[in-house]
Motif scaffolding. Structure first.
Motif, PDB file in Angstrom:
ATOM      1  N   ARG A 162      -4.959  24.533   1.741  1.00 36.35           N
ATOM      2  CA  ARG A 162      -3.730  25.297   1.541  1.00 36.35           C
ATOM      3  C   ARG A 162      -2.618  24.426   0.945  1.00 36.35           C
ATOM      4  N   ALA A 163      -2.610  23.144   1.315  1.00 39.61           N
ATOM      5  CA  ALA A 163      -1.554  22.236   0.880  1.00 39.61           C
ATOM      6  C   ALA A 163      -1.779  21.689  -0.519  1.00 39.61           C
ATOM      7  N   GLY A 164      -2.940  22.002  -1.129  1.00 34.46           N
ATOM      8  CA  GLY A 164      -3.197  21.570  -2.501  1.00 34.46           C
ATOM      9  C   GLY A 164      -4.095  20.373  -2.642  1.00 34.46           C
ATOM     10  N   SER A 165      -4.586  19.833  -1.518  1.00 31.14           N
ATOM     11  CA  SER A 165      -5.515  18.710  -1.576  1.00 31.14           C
ATOM     12  C   SER A 165      -6.876  19.201  -1.093  1.00 31.14           C
ATOM     13  N   SER A 166      -7.712  19.575  -2.030  1.00 34.91           N
ATOM     14  CA  SER A 166      -8.961  20.251  -1.720  1.00 34.91           C
ATOM     15  C   SER A 166      -9.971  19.332  -1.035  1.00 34.91           C
ATOM     16  N   PRO A 167     -10.609  19.825   0.036  1.00 38.67           N
ATOM     17  CA  PRO A 167     -11.712  19.088   0.649  1.00 38.67           C
ATOM     18  C   PRO A 167     -13.055  19.492   0.062  1.00 38.67           C
ATOM     19  N   GLY A 168     -13.022  20.287  -1.034  1.00 40.24           N
ATOM     20  CA  GLY A 168     -14.264  20.844  -1.558  1.00 40.24           C
ATOM     21  C   GLY A 168     -14.689  22.015  -0.701  1.00 40.24           C
ATOM     22  N   VAL A 227     -13.431  14.877   3.037  1.00 40.70           N
ATOM     23  CA  VAL A 227     -12.311  15.093   3.953  1.00 40.70           C
ATOM     24  C   VAL A 227     -11.366  13.896   3.886  1.00 40.70           C
ATOM     25  N   SER A 228     -11.910  12.693   3.940  1.00 36.39           N
ATOM     26  CA  SER A 228     -11.069  11.493   3.842  1.00 36.39           C
ATOM     27  C   SER A 228     -10.303  11.461   2.524  1.00 36.39           C
ATOM     28  N   LYS A 229     -10.971  11.849   1.439  1.00 39.45           N
ATOM     29  CA  LYS A 229     -10.306  11.859   0.133  1.00 39.45           C
ATOM     30  C   LYS A 229      -9.217  12.922   0.078  1.00 39.45           C
ATOM     31  N   ALA A 230      -9.453  14.058   0.734  1.00 42.77           N
ATOM     32  CA  ALA A 230      -8.431  15.106   0.766  1.00 42.77           C
ATOM     33  C   ALA A 230      -7.222  14.646   1.572  1.00 42.77           C
ATOM     34  N   ILE A 231      -7.462  13.921   2.660  1.00 46.32           N
ATOM     35  CA  ILE A 231      -6.342  13.368   3.432  1.00 46.32           C
ATOM     36  C   ILE A 231      -5.549  12.383   2.576  1.00 46.32           C
ATOM     37  N   ALA A 232      -6.258  11.500   1.859  1.00 44.05           N
ATOM     38  CA  ALA A 232      -5.582  10.543   0.981  1.00 44.05           C
ATOM     39  C   ALA A 232      -4.802  11.260  -0.115  1.00 44.05           C
ATOM     40  N   GLY A 233      -5.384  12.342  -0.656  1.00 42.68           N
ATOM     41  CA  GLY A 233      -4.684  13.117  -1.673  1.00 42.68           C
ATOM     42  C   GLY A 233      -3.424  13.759  -1.122  1.00 42.68           C
ATOM     43  N   TYR A 234      -3.524  14.289   0.097  1.00 44.59           N
ATOM     44  CA  TYR A 234      -2.361  14.903   0.747  1.00 44.59           C
ATOM     45  C   TYR A 234      -1.269  13.855   0.960  1.00 44.59           C
ATOM     46  N   GLU A 235      -1.669  12.657   1.385  1.00 49.90           N
ATOM     47  CA  GLU A 235      -0.703  11.572   1.582  1.00 49.90           C
ATOM     48  C   GLU A 235      -0.014  11.230   0.268  1.00 49.90           C
ATOM     49  N   ALA A 236      -0.788  11.128  -0.813  1.00 56.52           N
ATOM     50  CA  ALA A 236      -0.208  10.812  -2.117  1.00 56.52           C
ATOM     51  C   ALA A 236       0.749  11.900  -2.579  1.00 56.52           C
ATOM     52  N   MET A 237       0.408  13.159  -2.318  1.00 56.57           N
ATOM     53  CA  MET A 237       1.283  14.265  -2.708  1.00 56.57           C
ATOM     54  C   MET A 237       2.609  14.230  -1.963  1.00 56.57           C
ATOM     55  N   VAL A 252       3.376   9.077   0.799  1.00 54.85           N
ATOM     56  CA  VAL A 252       3.128   8.079   1.838  1.00 54.85           C
ATOM     57  C   VAL A 252       1.863   7.300   1.495  1.00 54.85           C
ATOM     58  N   SER A 253       1.647   6.195   2.177  1.00 50.87           N
ATOM     59  CA  SER A 253       0.492   5.344   1.911  1.00 50.87           C
ATOM     60  C   SER A 253      -0.804   6.134   2.032  1.00 50.87           C
ATOM     61  N   SER A 254      -1.659   6.018   1.012  1.00 47.17           N
ATOM     62  CA  SER A 254      -2.885   6.831   0.947  1.00 47.17           C
ATOM     63  C   SER A 254      -4.077   6.064   1.478  1.00 47.17           C
ATOM     64  N   ASP A 255      -4.250   6.095   2.799  1.00 49.29           N
ATOM     65  CA  ASP A 255      -5.407   5.405   3.372  1.00 49.29           C
ATOM     66  C   ASP A 255      -6.500   6.375   3.803  1.00 49.29           C
ATOM     67  N   GLY A 256      -6.227   7.687   3.729  1.00 45.45           N
ATOM     68  CA  GLY A 256      -7.234   8.671   4.062  1.00 45.45           C
ATOM     69  C   GLY A 256      -7.538   8.791   5.538  1.00 45.45           C
ATOM     70  N   LYS A 257      -6.617   8.304   6.391  1.00 43.24           N
ATOM     71  CA  LYS A 257      -6.840   8.342   7.831  1.00 43.24           C
ATOM     72  C   LYS A 257      -5.772   9.196   8.510  1.00 43.24           C
ATOM     73  N   LEU A 258      -6.176   9.870   9.561  1.00 40.07           N
ATOM     74  CA  LEU A 258      -5.242  10.698  10.326  1.00 40.07           C
ATOM     75  C   LEU A 258      -4.485   9.825  11.326  1.00 40.07           C
ATOM     76  N   ASP A 259      -3.184   9.616  11.080  1.00 36.47           N
ATOM     77  CA  ASP A 259      -2.353   8.938  12.058  1.00 36.47           C
ATOM     78  C   ASP A 259      -1.472   9.985  12.738  1.00 36.47           C
ATOM     79  N   PRO A 260      -0.779   9.636  13.820  1.00 33.77           N
ATOM     80  CA  PRO A 260       0.011  10.631  14.550  1.00 33.77           C
ATOM     81  C   PRO A 260       1.042  11.363  13.701  1.00 33.77           C
ATOM     82  N   ASP A 261       1.742  10.655  12.814  1.00 31.42           N
ATOM     83  CA  ASP A 261       2.750  11.311  11.985  1.00 31.42           C
ATOM     84  C   ASP A 261       2.112  12.342  11.065  1.00 31.42           C
ATOM     85  N   LEU A 262       0.985  11.964  10.452  1.00 31.59           N
ATOM     86  CA  LEU A 262       0.296  12.883   9.552  1.00 31.59           C
ATOM     87  C   LEU A 262      -0.264  14.070  10.331  1.00 31.59           C
ATOM     88  N   THR A 263      -0.790  13.809  11.505  1.00 34.50           N
ATOM     89  CA  THR A 263      -1.318  14.885  12.340  1.00 34.50           C
ATOM     90  C   THR A 263      -0.235  15.896  12.674  1.00 34.50           C
TER      91      THR A 263
END
Length: 311
Positions: A47-53, A63-73, A76-87
């Motif tokens: 929904r946010a524009g970072s497709s997980p396929g 999924v990790s790449k979609a998280i990194a894409g969401y971070e880049a959008m 924020v730093s794009s490490d592809g990991k779920l941290d508390p702020d991102l969660t």
């Protein structure tokens, strides 16, 4: 934390799942049961524009790449990991993930019995259509057929029946000025005229034997539901086919439901009949996306949109 897999209440489980239970420590296997929290995560990212396929409820590289894409959008730093702020940010989407859908007569129209592997046999088909209502619905809602069936145990997916599907939201809107294709990341990123990243997609980009082009090219045009011209002297050798063949149009055709033509001859960005294999296999040099991601990108791209291959 153990994950519940009570499929008779799975819609509720998905809608209320906590991202705190998501773990990337153990890569998912195809035999694993879908995780409600990961289904929710995949839908929110979509929904946010970072497709997980394809949405399958399994934690994998896409999924990790979609998280990194969401971070880049979101800058924020794009490490592809779920941290508390991102969660917490992702958890702000409270729209129900699963919704009801009533199957129509149109959903059962235009189906074919099967899709043969051999291109010579494909060329004899009237269309490269869907093989079942379940396949058509799964693609419309960005899901695997397996997840759709798990949400609707025992359903025959007949017209008039109401089924449960995930809701990935409407397609992204905007005008794409620049597309960056990264083979290393297995990803396509789309930027608007202001240079803002507005969409991210997992992609299969070429292969060792058939590498993608290098450098910078442009979008030359878009073809919807294209036929596929197979020429073993220009493309590749498939089976025992030694002559030019025309494979009919359809979402299960070799290039899926849309072809974004590039100024580099014979190359394009296109859909696929196998969305679950995106970035898990190889292409014949082109850029392969899920049909729905390719369609979304095609609507936002324009004649002359820059396509840069960051190999």
């Amino acid at each position: 934390m153990p994950v519940r897999h009570h499929w008779n209440t799975q819609a509720e489980d998905i809608n209320t799942a906590s991202f705190a239970s998501v773990s990337a420590d153990r890569p998912a296997k195809a035999s694993d049961a879908p995780d409600p929290a990961i289904v929710r995560l995949q839908v929110v990212l979509d929904r946010a524009g970072s497709s997980p396929g394809v949405i399958d409820g399994l934690y994998g590289e896409n999924v990790s790449k979609a998280i990194a894409g969401y971070e880049a959008m979101n800058g924020v730093s794009s490490d592809g990991k779920l941290d508390p702020d991102l969660t917490n940010t992702l958890d702000s989407d409270k729209t129900p993930i699963v919704k009801s859908y009533t199957i129509t007569a149109d959903d059962a129209a235009g189906l074919v019995d099967r899709i043969p592997d051999d291109y010579g046999e494909k060329a004899k088909m009237p269309t490269m259509g869907y093989t079942s209502v379940a396949e058509k619905l799964a693609e419309r809602f960005h899901m695997t057929v397996t997840l759709l069936q798990k949400l609707n145990p025992g359903s025959d997916f007949a017209p008039g029946k109401t089924v449960q599907v995930v809701d990935p939201g409407p397609p992204r809107q905007g005008k794409v000025k620049r597309i960056v294709v990264s083979k290393k990341a297995g990803q396509v990123r789309a930027y608007d005229e202001a240079g803002k990243l507005i969409a991210v997609y997992p992609a299969t980009v070429g292969s060792k034997d058939n590498p993608s082009p290098k450098g910078t090219h442009k979008v030359k045009g878009v073809s919807w539901m294209p036929v596929y011209r197979y020429d073993p002297k220009v493309n590749f050798k498939q089976g025992k086919n030694n002559r030019v063949l025309i494979v009919p149009k359809g979402p299960n055709g070799p290039v899926g439901s849309v072809w974004i033509d590039l100024t580099e001859p014979t190359y394009g960005i296109h859909g696929t009949p196998d969305p679950e294999l995106i970035d898990k296999g190889a292409s014949h040099g082109c850029v392969r996306l899920t049909n729905w991601d390719a369609e979304e990108l095609a609507r936002m791209a324009r004649f002359g949109t820059i396509v840069k291959f960051a190999n």
